[in-house]
Design a protein around this motif. Structure first.
Motif, PDB file in Angstrom:
ATOM      1  N   PRO B  58      -1.902  12.090  -1.435  1.00 51.93           N
ATOM      2  CA  PRO B  58      -2.967  11.113  -1.236  1.00 51.93           C
ATOM      3  C   PRO B  58      -4.008  11.510  -0.189  1.00 51.93           C
ATOM      4  CG  PRO B  58      -0.841  10.012  -1.306  1.00 51.93           C
ATOM      5  CD  PRO B  58      -0.571  11.480  -1.255  1.00 51.93           C
ATOM      6  N   ARG B 442      -2.552  -3.525   0.227  1.00 46.08           N
ATOM      7  CA  ARG B 442      -1.878  -3.037  -0.973  1.00 46.08           C
ATOM      8  C   ARG B 442      -0.607  -3.793  -1.326  1.00 46.08           C
ATOM      9  NH1 ARG B 442      -3.179   2.315  -2.227  1.00 46.08           N
ATOM     10  NH2 ARG B 442      -4.732   3.181  -0.826  1.00 46.08           N
ATOM     11  N   LEU B 449      -0.089   6.341   2.028  1.00 50.38           N
ATOM     12  CA  LEU B 449      -1.205   5.537   1.509  1.00 50.38           C
ATOM     13  C   LEU B 449      -1.826   4.708   2.632  1.00 50.38           C
ATOM     14  CD1 LEU B 449       0.197   4.435  -1.964  1.00 50.38           C
ATOM     15  CD2 LEU B 449      -1.744   5.956  -1.535  1.00 50.38           C
TER      16      LEU B 449
END
Ligand SMILES: Cc1cc2nc3c(=O)[nH]c(=O)nc-3n(C[C@H](O)[C@H](O)[C@H](O)COP(=O)(O)OP(=O)(O)OC[C@H]3O[C@@H](n4cnc5c(N)ncnc54)[C@H](O)[C@@H]3O)c2cc1C
Ligand SMILES: Cc1cc2nc3c(=O)[nH]c(=O)nc-3n(C[C@H](O)[C@H](O)[C@H](O)COP(=O)(O)OP(=O)(O)OC[C@H]3O[C@@H](n4cnc5c(N)ncnc54)[C@H](O)[C@@H]3O)c2cc1C
Ligand code: SF4
Ligand code: SF4
Ligand code: FES
Lengths: 281, 469
Positions: B58, B442, B449
């Motif tokens: 990521p 999220r 992340l």
């Protein structure tokens, strides 16, 4: 580090501690509490603020020695420091004009009702306080409360001062006296006392608010350790409370959950005293 | 070295503490690569021109670059490459779900086993931490003040990046210690607290002010930070720290914990050292413990219960192993340590004794039916299959929600129906100058992340601070 400005004994095992905590003092409202850690490593324990002074940047705690952490805290003197103080936590007390508000404080709960008395008076209530102690020397905050209350009724279990008997007896008297027109009863103290008060007020249909003291860790709604059953729903006392409608509270469960760490609390207490003895010798 | 020779090298195993020994202690399970193993593992990389592994990361680390530097024995260069893209490699090297990220895309995984990218990342990060001074040129100050709420991976990364750009950054953390889930959730046997402390100290040296014991929403509100405390922008990275309970009978018995409480008592408060007299925070040591859930949190809880003496320590999960969201390595480690897996089972009631303590949990068997919205086959209860599992500690690790403490006290801050903060493509919330990232946006996700969000936000915040956009 949060320096202690003042530390004095108010009664046996009950200590008033004024500590510098600028940010907390600025936002303190009645009913708010803090979580403190005396040192590292150390337990996080919740304590209600009795008063605060935004200008001076201080808050005042009234602490009863019941176990290892409260003892360590009460051993500290002015000039020493507390490692962590976080707050203000919890929802503030709902302050409204009830007509006549009766505050009931038992033990260190007397300090908890002090800021409530001040705020309730400000919005126009007639304010009475019933405060209890085992004997005369355990009755605290009487003078301070008198500044904001219309009447203060001290009570002692042994009759050595004021009303002879428990705070519930005095409350029953007031409730039975129709001229009092009591609009709300707000109480803080040991769980058995708050439970007894809920019982006393029930037949009178008077709004009754209790300040619950379950075991807490973070105080921000993150762990769920402080859960209490209120009206059949699970609530987190640190963020949904600590004040709740007395008639809805499952006191049996609260008492039971408070006993979770009895064995370990005893071990911590013995350990603290053993160390103190060995460092003395 | 020719590719054919590289292909002949087998994946180097991680040195681990023996399973029966480690099931009784809290020391780190993985011991790290020795120099020789690291070189060998690095030599397995084919240095692909069109390296697919990077697509799985990521934060887009130049994997072939840093791995190649390890193979050449130039650890300094390896560390430079790594740190350019990832400020917390010692942490991600340990906790990233590599098998679904970088390593899943590695060509060597197509016919055999992928390169141990995570292990190598950890190797380089640990070397750098122990052998390099963090040389740091303070950038010219911009005169802008930024507040960061929460010191988890999102907040730490955002703060680090903003300070590199010359902004004055203050992190406000509710707990007494910085690190977020990295210190209160993930146990020491996976991620030692001193590794997180080293990263936090690094930020402090760079001039980031870390203020603990401040709960935004209580101690200050966000409008106050902007209007009274002189901050020009705010990053919210307060995580998804609201424990979810299943809502089954018996949840308030003594001995029932949320995973958050159980892990916080053990990790943050050091509860596992209570018996040794080193800490004051108690934790119940059960002879039998049951944990419900299938993610990293559940795995951490059951392995912690095992280490506190539970035998058996049992994990109940309502789906099958394939659906478990936990890292593959953690599932393997848990099994080796003797954790009992009861898959396709679900608890329906917690049973107590006459003193209010948990004595057992009633479960029901499940079978997999039609696929649900997530595409996974939906578990359905098998009628009449109830049974009791005896236990004295029961831990719920079925997920966390968004904690409303901050969002409720921030007028105008838009959240979705689960309470997660809504952000635009620049990670800006509905309030100008207030950005957000990590789990609060999220829902429960991953460390990397959260870090990616922290980094992305820092770029957008810089733009906002300097150009008012
Ligand atoms: C919202 C709130 C406000 C409070 N305000 C005050 C106050 O103003 N003054 C005061 O003297 N006390 C107050 N208490 C109680 C105080 O927190 C406990 O007495 C203290 O935590 C005991 O710690 P200890 O280590 O000394 O005792 P321990 O040996 O740990 O325990 C003794 C008793 O305290 C209870 N207790 C232990 N740990 C905790 C914990 N983390 N949270 C809550 N209770 C615990 C135990 O159930 C036990 O009954 C309050 C509690 C709450 C929840
Ligand atoms: C037990 C467990 C194991 C996990 N294992 C893995 C793993 O192996 N690999 C992986 O990639 N991911 C894992 N995860 C998920 C990962 O940890 C999270 O996705 C990540 O930590 C989210 O980062 P964050 O910065 O958004 O929030 P967090 O790490 O949750 O940090 C938020 C911080 O904000 C603080 N805070 C909250 N509210 C306030 C407030 N109002 N004011 C001030 N401060 C506040 C909190 O105290 C906390 O320190 C795991 C999670 C858990 C719980
Ligand atoms: S940060 Fe995570 S995904 Fe990226 S290379 Fe490292 S281990 Fe792989
Ligand atoms: S895909 Fe695998 S072999 Fe190719 S560069 Fe990436 S790590 Fe090396
Ligand atoms: S003390 Fe952790 S949720 Fe209330």
């Amino acid at each position: 580090m949060f320096p202690i400005r003042k530390a004095v004994w108010l009664a046996p095992k009950v200590r008033l501690i004024e500590v510098e905590a600028q940010r907390v003092a600025k936002h303190h409202q009645p009913g708010h509490f803090v979580i403190i850690r005396v040192r590292d490593p150390g337990e996080r324990i919740p304590l209600t603020m009795a008063t605060s002074d935004a200008q001076a940047g201080t808050i005042t705690l009234v602490v009863q020695v019941v176990g290892a952490t409260t003892e360590m805290l009460c051993d500290l003197e002015a000039g020493e420091s507390i490692l962590n103080v976080v707050g203000p936590l919890g929802k503030p007390t709902e302050i409204e004009d009830f007509g006549h508000a009766v505050l009931v404080g038992g033990g260190v709960g007397t300090a908890v009702i002090y800021p409530q008395a001040e705020a309730l008076k400000k919005v126009g209530n007639t304010v009475s306080a019933i405060i209890g102690g085992r004997t005369k020397e355990y009755v605290i905050f009487e003078k301070e409360l008198a500044e904001h209350c219309d009447v203060v009724h001290p009570c002692t279990d042994d009759g050595s001062y004021g009303y002879n008997g428990f705070v519930t007896g005095k409350l029953q008297e007031l409730l039975e006296d129709e001229s009092q027109k009591i609009g709300a009863v707000i109480t803080a103290g040991p769980v058995p006392m708050m439970r007894a008060i809920a019982k006393v007020t029930k037949p009178f249909n008077v709004r009754t608010i209790v300040s619950l003291n379950p075991i807490m860790v973070d105080g921000t709604g993150m762990c769920g350790g402080c859960r209490v059953s209120v009206g059949g729903e699970t609530k987190f006392a640190c963020v949904d409370g600590p004040e709740f409608e007395a008639q809805d509270v499952d006191f049996d469960e609260l008492v039971d959950r408070l006993a979770t760490y009895q064995t370990q609390e005893k071990i911590a207490w013995d350990r603290l005293h053993k160390c103190q003895d060995c460092s003395k010798s | 070295m020719k590719p054919a020779e590289r292909m002949k090298i087998d994946r180097q195993p991680m040195t681990e503490q023996d399973a029966s020994a480690r099931a009784k202690n809290f020391r780190e399970v993985n011991q790290g690569y020795a120099d020789e193993a690291a070189t060998q593992e690095a030599l397995r990389c084919l240095k692909c021109k069109d390296a697919k592994c990077v697509n799985g990361c990521p934060v887009g680390i130049d994997i072939a670059g840093f791995v190649g530097a390890v193979a050449d024995g130039d650890l300094n260069k390896a560390a430079n490459i790594l740190l350019a893209a990832n400020v917390l490699p010692g942490i991600t090297g340990r906790v990233c779900p590599q098998e679904t990220q970088c390593e899943q895309y590695c060509v060597r995984g197509k016919k055999g086993v992928s390169v141990g990218i995570g292990y190598l990342e950890r190797f380089v990060a640990d070397w750098a931490r122990e052998n390099r001074e963090d040389l740091f040129e303070p950038p010219p100050p911009t005169g802008k003040k930024v507040a960061v709420v929460g010191s988890g991976p999102a907040g730490l990364t955002c703060a680090g990046e903003l300070s590199k750009m010359g902004h004055a950054v203050t992190i406000f953390e509710a707990l007494h210690k910085a690190g977020g889930v990295l210190v209160y959730g993930i146990p020491e046997f996976r991620l030692p607290n001193h590794i997180v402390e080293a990263e936090v100290d690094g930020l402090r040296r760079r001039g980031v002010d870390i203020v603990t014991d401040v709960v935004i929403g209580q101690t200050y509100t966000i409008p106050e930070l902007l209007e009274e405390e002189g901050f020009h922008a705010v990053f919210v990275g307060n995580g998804a720290g609201l424990p979810v309970f299943q809502g089954i009978p018996g949840e308030n018995l003594k001995g029932v914990y949320s995973a958050n409480e159980f892990l916080t008592r053990v990790n943050l408060m050091g509860g596992y050292m209570f018996d040794a007299g080193e800490t004051d925070t108690p934790i119940i040591r059960a002879s039998q413990a049951v944990v419900v859930g299938g993610g990293n949190t559940a795995m951490d809880s059951v392995r912690t219960a095992k280490r506190l003496g539970a035998n058996p320590a049992t994990l109940i999960y309502r789906r099958s192993r394939e659906e478990m969201p936990a890292r593959v390595e953690e599932i393997k480690h848990a099994e080796e340590e003797g954790v009992i897996f009861r898959l396709l089972n679900n608890p329906i009631e917690i049973l107590g004794d006459d003193k209010g303590w948990v004595r057992a949990v009633r479960c029901i068997k499940m079978e997999l039916g039609e696929p649900d919205d997530s595409g996974r086959r939906r578990p359905v209860p098998v009628e009449g299959s109830e049974f009791e599992l005896p236990c004295q500690v029961f831990i719920e690790a079925i997920g966390t929600g968004a904690n409303p403490l901050l969002t409720q006290t921030t007028p105008g801050l838009e959240v979705n129906r689960w309470g997660n903060i809504i952000v635009d493509e620049n990670n800006m919330t509905s309030i100008p100058g207030v950005f957000a990232g990590g789990d609060i946006v999220r829902g429960g996700a991953t460390v990397i992340l959260a870090m990616g969000d922290g980094k992305g936000s820092s770029v957008a915040m810089h733009e906002y601070l300097m150009n008012g956009k």
